[in-house]
Design an enzyme around this catalytic site. Structure first.
Site, PDB file in Angstrom:
ATOM      1  N   MET A  80     -91.403 -40.542 -65.163  1.00 13.83           N
ATOM      2  CA  MET A  80     -91.941 -39.929 -66.175  1.00 13.83           C
ATOM      3  C   MET A  80     -92.010 -40.525 -67.509  1.00 13.83           C
ATOM      4  O   MET A  80     -92.504 -39.102 -68.562  1.00 13.83           O
ATOM      5  CB  MET A  80     -91.273 -38.710 -65.547  1.00 13.83           C
ATOM      6  CG  MET A  80     -92.053 -38.052 -64.284  1.00 13.83           C
ATOM      7  SD  MET A  80     -91.790 -36.678 -63.959  1.00 13.83           S
ATOM      8  CE  MET A  80     -90.582 -35.949 -63.939  1.00 13.83           C
ATOM      9  N   GLY A  81     -91.719 -41.436 -67.628  1.00 13.47           N
ATOM     10  CA  GLY A  81     -90.875 -41.645 -68.865  1.00 13.47           C
ATOM     11  C   GLY A  81     -89.675 -41.400 -69.643  1.00 13.47           C
ATOM     12  O   GLY A  81     -89.147 -41.112 -69.306  1.00 13.47           O
ATOM     13  N   LEU A 109     -87.167 -43.174 -71.461  1.00 15.06           N
ATOM     14  CA  LEU A 109     -86.931 -44.136 -70.378  1.00 15.06           C
ATOM     15  C   LEU A 109     -84.951 -44.185 -70.965  1.00 15.06           C
ATOM     16  O   LEU A 109     -85.275 -44.121 -72.138  1.00 15.06           O
ATOM     17  CB  LEU A 109     -87.361 -45.352 -70.872  1.00 15.06           C
ATOM     18  CG  LEU A 109     -89.469 -45.808 -69.967  1.00 15.06           C
ATOM     19  CD1 LEU A 109     -89.027 -46.924 -70.252  1.00 15.06           C
ATOM     20  CD2 LEU A 109     -89.106 -45.298 -68.844  1.00 15.06           C
ATOM     21  N   HIS A 110     -84.888 -44.075 -70.075  1.00 14.22           N
ATOM     22  CA  HIS A 110     -83.297 -44.409 -70.622  1.00 14.22           C
ATOM     23  C   HIS A 110     -82.350 -45.468 -69.789  1.00 14.22           C
ATOM     24  O   HIS A 110     -83.756 -46.564 -69.049  1.00 14.22           O
ATOM     25  CB  HIS A 110     -81.776 -43.542 -70.097  1.00 14.22           C
ATOM     26  CG  HIS A 110     -82.327 -42.436 -68.599  1.00 14.22           C
ATOM     27  ND1 HIS A 110     -82.022 -43.167 -67.570  1.00 14.22           N
ATOM     28  CD2 HIS A 110     -83.005 -41.640 -68.614  1.00 14.22           C
ATOM     29  CE1 HIS A 110     -82.151 -42.627 -67.096  1.00 14.22           C
ATOM     30  NE2 HIS A 110     -83.319 -41.619 -67.248  1.00 14.22           N
ATOM     31  N   GLY A 133     -81.801 -45.898 -66.725  1.00 10.65           N
ATOM     32  CA  GLY A 133     -81.347 -45.992 -65.601  1.00 10.65           C
ATOM     33  C   GLY A 133     -82.458 -45.999 -65.080  1.00 10.65           C
ATOM     34  O   GLY A 133     -83.125 -47.206 -64.529  1.00 10.65           O
ATOM     35  N   HIS A 134     -84.060 -46.010 -65.845  1.00 13.95           N
ATOM     36  CA  HIS A 134     -84.897 -46.278 -65.337  1.00 13.95           C
ATOM     37  C   HIS A 134     -84.386 -48.325 -65.404  1.00 13.95           C
ATOM     38  O   HIS A 134     -85.572 -48.488 -64.600  1.00 13.95           O
ATOM     39  CB  HIS A 134     -86.100 -45.908 -66.587  1.00 13.95           C
ATOM     40  CG  HIS A 134     -86.434 -44.827 -66.472  1.00 13.95           C
ATOM     41  ND1 HIS A 134     -86.056 -44.273 -67.524  1.00 13.95           N
ATOM     42  CD2 HIS A 134     -86.366 -43.709 -65.243  1.00 13.95           C
ATOM     43  CE1 HIS A 134     -86.078 -42.200 -67.204  1.00 13.95           C
ATOM     44  NE2 HIS A 134     -86.226 -42.757 -65.849  1.00 13.95           N
ATOM     45  N   LYS A 162     -80.435 -41.556 -57.507  1.00 10.38           N
ATOM     46  CA  LYS A 162     -79.774 -39.800 -58.466  1.00 10.38           C
ATOM     47  C   LYS A 162     -80.452 -38.960 -57.515  1.00 10.38           C
ATOM     48  O   LYS A 162     -80.596 -38.191 -57.937  1.00 10.38           O
ATOM     49  CB  LYS A 162     -79.978 -40.405 -60.482  1.00 10.38           C
ATOM     50  CG  LYS A 162     -79.249 -39.654 -60.703  1.00 10.38           C
ATOM     51  CD  LYS A 162     -80.164 -38.561 -62.492  1.00 10.38           C
ATOM     52  CE  LYS A 162     -80.300 -37.391 -62.257  1.00 10.38           C
ATOM     53  NZ  LYS A 162     -81.600 -37.138 -62.401  1.00 10.38           N
ATOM     54  N   GLN A 181     -85.515 -37.160 -53.282  1.00  7.53           N
ATOM     55  CA  GLN A 181     -87.061 -37.401 -53.315  1.00  7.53           C
ATOM     56  C   GLN A 181     -86.780 -39.265 -52.783  1.00  7.53           C
ATOM     57  O   GLN A 181     -87.305 -39.390 -52.203  1.00  7.53           O
ATOM     58  CB  GLN A 181     -87.070 -38.204 -54.756  1.00  7.53           C
ATOM     59  CG  GLN A 181     -87.463 -38.783 -55.954  1.00  7.53           C
ATOM     60  CD  GLN A 181     -88.110 -38.862 -56.838  1.00  7.53           C
ATOM     61  OE1 GLN A 181     -88.413 -37.847 -57.570  1.00  7.53           O
ATOM     62  NE2 GLN A 181     -87.766 -39.705 -57.399  1.00  7.53           N
TER      63      GLN A 181
HETATM   64  P1  AMP Z   1     -87.571 -40.093 -63.661  1.00  4.06           P
HETATM   65  O1  AMP Z   1     -88.495 -40.686 -65.030  1.00  4.06           O
HETATM   66  O2  AMP Z   1     -86.829 -38.911 -63.968  1.00  4.06           O
HETATM   67  O3  AMP Z   1     -89.000 -39.491 -62.335  1.00  4.06           O
HETATM   68  O4  AMP Z   1     -87.495 -41.129 -63.108  1.00  4.06           O
HETATM   69  C1  AMP Z   1     -88.261 -42.111 -62.176  1.00  4.06           C
HETATM   70  C2  AMP Z   1     -87.460 -43.284 -61.755  1.00  4.06           C
HETATM   71  O5  AMP Z   1     -86.126 -42.951 -62.232  1.00  4.06           O
HETATM   72  C3  AMP Z   1     -86.504 -42.427 -60.687  1.00  4.06           C
HETATM   73  O6  AMP Z   1     -86.789 -43.412 -59.830  1.00  4.06           O
HETATM   74  C4  AMP Z   1     -85.595 -42.398 -60.606  1.00  4.06           C
HETATM   75  O7  AMP Z   1     -84.431 -41.392 -59.273  1.00  4.06           O
HETATM   76  C5  AMP Z   1     -84.540 -43.265 -61.475  1.00  4.06           C
HETATM   77  N1  AMP Z   1     -83.769 -42.871 -61.992  1.00  4.06           N
HETATM   78  C6  AMP Z   1     -83.410 -41.278 -62.693  1.00  4.06           C
HETATM   79  N2  AMP Z   1     -82.337 -41.203 -63.458  1.00  4.06           N
HETATM   80  C7  AMP Z   1     -81.599 -42.144 -63.033  1.00  4.06           C
HETATM   81  C8  AMP Z   1     -80.323 -42.594 -62.851  1.00  4.06           C
HETATM   82  N3  AMP Z   1     -79.385 -42.265 -63.910  1.00  4.06           N
HETATM   83  N4  AMP Z   1     -79.739 -43.628 -62.807  1.00  4.06           N
HETATM   84  C9  AMP Z   1     -80.503 -44.059 -61.450  1.00  4.06           C
HETATM   85  N5  AMP Z   1     -82.141 -44.497 -61.486  1.00  4.06           N
HETATM   86  C10 AMP Z   1     -82.081 -43.204 -62.081  1.00  4.06           C
END
Ligand code: AMP
Length: 284
Positions: A30-31, A33-34, A36-37, A152, A156
């Protein structure tokens, strides 16, 4: 990096890559980005020949409209980061193509049966219906060989694994480890919405998970006691309000009862700081 918005141009590029025998890796996000992404992007670059990242803030998975409206967005920055990371394609789906006539007109939904009875599924009615439906749409459009999700968002990831099996998507699902800030807070796009005071305090989530895990490793295996210990540690947070603090089986996400065997359980937490909801988990 190619940037594409329309399904037709997305499909055209994917088809040309696939006809050259290339393995397509897909990272839906969902953008905002950090790291983790980007760790998922890194996994995809290792395992695939071409990496596609999507950015779409999916309205149907937000049970709270304020959370949707306040979700942080910075497409220019994201696109710059992805370009520098060596991503092959950024897919920016168009709302009108994904949900013709608007999300309220969407006719067909993908709904989990059991795995959403607990944790975020119970706390956020309809959330996983929105997640599965949009991910199924993306899977059909991108047609990847491998898709990457983060642990995380454990629930899901588990639900998507089951959907992939159940609906016979020919896609391998690979899960990435949770990436954390220096103080242990799990990285999340929502972290920027925390006040400085709440941000400082929010590492209590990781600390509570770690300390409870230590107590488990020192011999306390009673799930009820561990659940209480976890909740008690979290409740020492001044501003945080517990949404749930649970110990569940990793496989079906149902709450553990009695003694816990090593390797089968997951501690899972959701905490509100004002209207910012943070989740985290740790395997035990
Ligand atoms: P989101 O943009 O929050 O929907 O996340 C997109 C993808 O990144 C999903 O598969 C999340 O589980 C993964 N994600 C989000 N935060 C982290 C994190 N801190 N470490 C690893 N993966 C993450």
């Amino acid at each position: 990096m190619k940037i594409t918005k329309s399904i037709s141009s997305l499909k055209e590029t994917i088809l040309s890559w696939k006809s050259g025998g290339e393995i397509i890796g897909f990272v839906p996000t969902m953008g905002f980005l950090h790291a983790g992404h980007l760790s998922l992007v890194g996994l995809s670059k290792k395992k695939s020949d071409k990496t596609v990242v999507s950015i779409f803030v999916n309205p149907t998975q937000f049970n709270d409209p304020r959370d949707f409206q306040n979700y942080p967005i910075d497409l220019d920055k994201d696109s710059d980061i992805l370009d520098k990371t060596g991503v092959d394609m950024l897919y920016l789906p168009l709302m009108e193509e994904l949900y013709p006539g608007g999300e309220k007109s969407n006719q067909i939904w993908v709904i989990p049966e059991k795995l959403d009875k607990y944790l975020c599924g119970a706390a956020r009615p309809g959330h996983f219906r929105g997640v599965l439906t949009v991910v199924a749409k993306f899977f059909h459009q991108v047609n990847p060989d491998i898709a990457f999700f983060g642990k995380k968002d454990w629930q899901q990831a588990r639900i998507i694994e089951e959907m992939t099996k159940s609906l016979f998507f020919p896609i391998e699902i690979i899960l990435g480890e949770t990436i954390r800030e220096d103080d242990g807070l799990a990285m999340s796009s929502r972290n920027v919405r925390l006040s400085p005071k709440d941000r400082k305090e929010a590492n209590i989530i990781y600390k509570s998970l770690r300390e409870t895990k230590e107590i488990f490793e020192q011999g306390e295996t009673d799930s009820e006691k561990l659940r209480n210990i976890l909740a008690e540690k979290l409740s020492s947070s001044q501003n945080g309000e517990i949404d749930y603090a649970e110990i569940v089986f990793r496989s079906d996400l149902s709450p553990c009862k009695g003694k816990i065997e090593k390797g089968g359980a997951l501690m899972a937490v959701a905490l509100f700081y004002g209207d910012v909801r943070l989740i985290d988990n740790m395997e035990i």
